[in-house]
Write a protein that holds these residues in place. Sequence first.
Motif, mmCIF file in Angstrom:
data_model
loop_
_atom_site.group_PDB
_atom_site.id
_atom_site.type_symbol
_atom_site.label_atom_id
_atom_site.label_comp_id
_atom_site.label_asym_id
_atom_site.label_seq_id
_atom_site.Cartn_x
_atom_site.Cartn_y
_atom_site.Cartn_z
ATOM 1 N N ILE A 296 -55.588 -30.974 1.017
ATOM 2 C CA ILE A 296 -55.708 -30.995 2.487
ATOM 3 C C ILE A 296 -55.906 -32.428 2.976
ATOM 4 O O ILE A 296 -55.299 -32.858 3.965
ATOM 5 N N ILE A 297 -56.764 -33.191 2.285
ATOM 6 C CA ILE A 297 -57.004 -34.586 2.676
ATOM 7 C C ILE A 297 -55.706 -35.383 2.617
ATOM 8 O O ILE A 297 -55.363 -36.136 3.540
ATOM 9 N N LEU A 298 -54.947 -35.225 1.530
ATOM 10 C CA LEU A 298 -53.722 -35.994 1.359
ATOM 11 C C LEU A 298 -52.629 -35.545 2.320
ATOM 12 O O LEU A 298 -51.847 -36.375 2.806
ATOM 13 N N LYS A 299 -52.554 -34.253 2.607
ATOM 14 C CA LYS A 299 -51.559 -33.785 3.570
ATOM 15 C C LYS A 299 -51.825 -34.358 4.958
ATOM 16 O O LYS A 299 -50.896 -34.591 5.738
ATOM 17 N N ALA A 369 -53.152 -45.203 -0.826
ATOM 18 C CA ALA A 369 -54.470 -45.840 -0.762
ATOM 19 C C ALA A 369 -55.576 -44.786 -0.764
ATOM 20 O O ALA A 369 -56.606 -44.950 -1.438
ATOM 21 N N ALA A 370 -55.361 -43.680 -0.028
ATOM 22 C CA ALA A 370 -56.345 -42.597 0.004
ATOM 23 C C ALA A 370 -56.480 -41.960 -1.375
ATOM 24 O O ALA A 370 -57.598 -41.694 -1.856
ATOM 25 N N LEU A 371 -55.338 -41.728 -2.022
ATOM 26 C CA LEU A 371 -55.372 -41.141 -3.362
ATOM 27 C C LEU A 371 -56.085 -42.073 -4.336
ATOM 28 O O LEU A 371 -56.872 -41.622 -5.187
ATOM 29 N N ALA A 372 -55.842 -43.370 -4.230
ATOM 30 C CA ALA A 372 -56.513 -44.329 -5.109
ATOM 31 C C ALA A 372 -58.030 -44.280 -4.911
ATOM 32 O O ALA A 372 -58.794 -44.330 -5.889
#
Length: 477
Positions: A296-299, A369-372
């Motif tokens: 959800i965060i990444l979407k 960047a968020a995933l990292a």
Amino acid sequence: MTASAPPATAAMPPPADTRESRFVFKVAIAATMGALAFGYDTGVISGALPFMSTPQSGGGLGLTPVTEGIVTSALVFGAAFGSLMAGTLSDRYGRRTTLMGLSLVFLIGVLGTTLAPSVAIMVAMRFVLGLAVGGASATVPVFIAEMAGPSRRARLVSQNELMIVSGQLIAYVLNALLAHYSQSPHVWRYMLGIAAVPAVLLGLGMLFVPASPRWLASKNRMKEARAVLEQIRSSNRQIETEMAEMIKLNGIDREQGGWSAVLGTPWIRKLLWIGIGLGFMAQFTGVNAFMYFTPIILKSTGLGTNAALTATIGNGVVALIATFIGIWLIGRHGRRPMLLTGLGFVIATQAALGAVLLWMPDGPLKSYAALACILCFLLFMQMLIAPVYWLLMSELFPMHVRGVLTGTAVACQWVFNGLVALLFPIAMAQFGSATFFVFAAINVASLVFVALCLPETRGKSLEGLEKHLEKELAVRA
């Protein structure tokens, strides 16, 4: 000089503790089948839910967003009750007997969820499964700690965390494989049914390991405790040392155990509050917000659904690698320094994630960047905090109330887990990406708590640690 050289190493006898190492390692493997089941059962639901949400005519259960939340949280609330119950049962009937019983509860829960014909039965069976998950989370670390010698306790107990994250990773991978290759509308039932394997292995494994010598000593069954030590220790000196410590500690005038001992002893009450505080620290890092809601965060950054689901496997891989590193570190460093360092990195990565989500423009760079940030968070969380938490739960509490206090502290940890899962979506709706700054602030408070309140436990036998904690916490009064 060469004529007087010692014989080749290969010709020398094996180290005296080889037999001990192998036997206790086998005990740890058998016990941590409960942790593997714990990890799989908590991880598998993320892949099963989309298929369970299809209409009943299409092979699902017709879950709505509300019933999805109820089905998911039923295990968490069951785990809180299971931790409390298992703590009392393990003090009364022993760690090994309790784990054998939990293997049956696991099987009942697995079969019930796999065959559930309706939402109501699914919720009930997920609660039953939660009883086993919570019971295992409170009992497995204690059982391993009481079997291991002081020098091996940290690494062997940390295998519990390794098996938890291994179970989650196995669940993520099998979910993806089954979803890709199976054309059956009942594929979610296969996903859930696989959890029977570690449940069976737990029950079978407990048939071939002895009872905890510490528990036997607490029941004044000293001959049986010595017989177990003779199986799991290779040095007579070590056997005599541990027996002397257990006899001496058992001879101290203590309450019978249970809540009368806790409520009537100030230093034990302090330990309980420290244990509960550590559960708050572990869960309010926000780790399960990431484990449950990473897609959800990444979407929200513009990443596609398939890519977001693949990133969940990345979570599991990073958690597994980090746990291996953590097991190596935990044998070389104290509990307090690892927790303080881990919390420092957690605060930094939470703040960085909040900054990325708030101020970077949408696009692939923002997603990566968020995933990292998420993966860095999980690296330090699983390397420096999670293994230490479970280790502390196995060693902080005194023998005569170890099961009760571990069960209570771990039950509170499960309640905090449920609160994070419940509040995170609400906080995201209310505060948006600033939610991660809130987590960072909470973790600053947790860092202060660890710095001021947590005693160091490394390098002592369980009996020696109990005497040390009694003295140190009495001085703090």
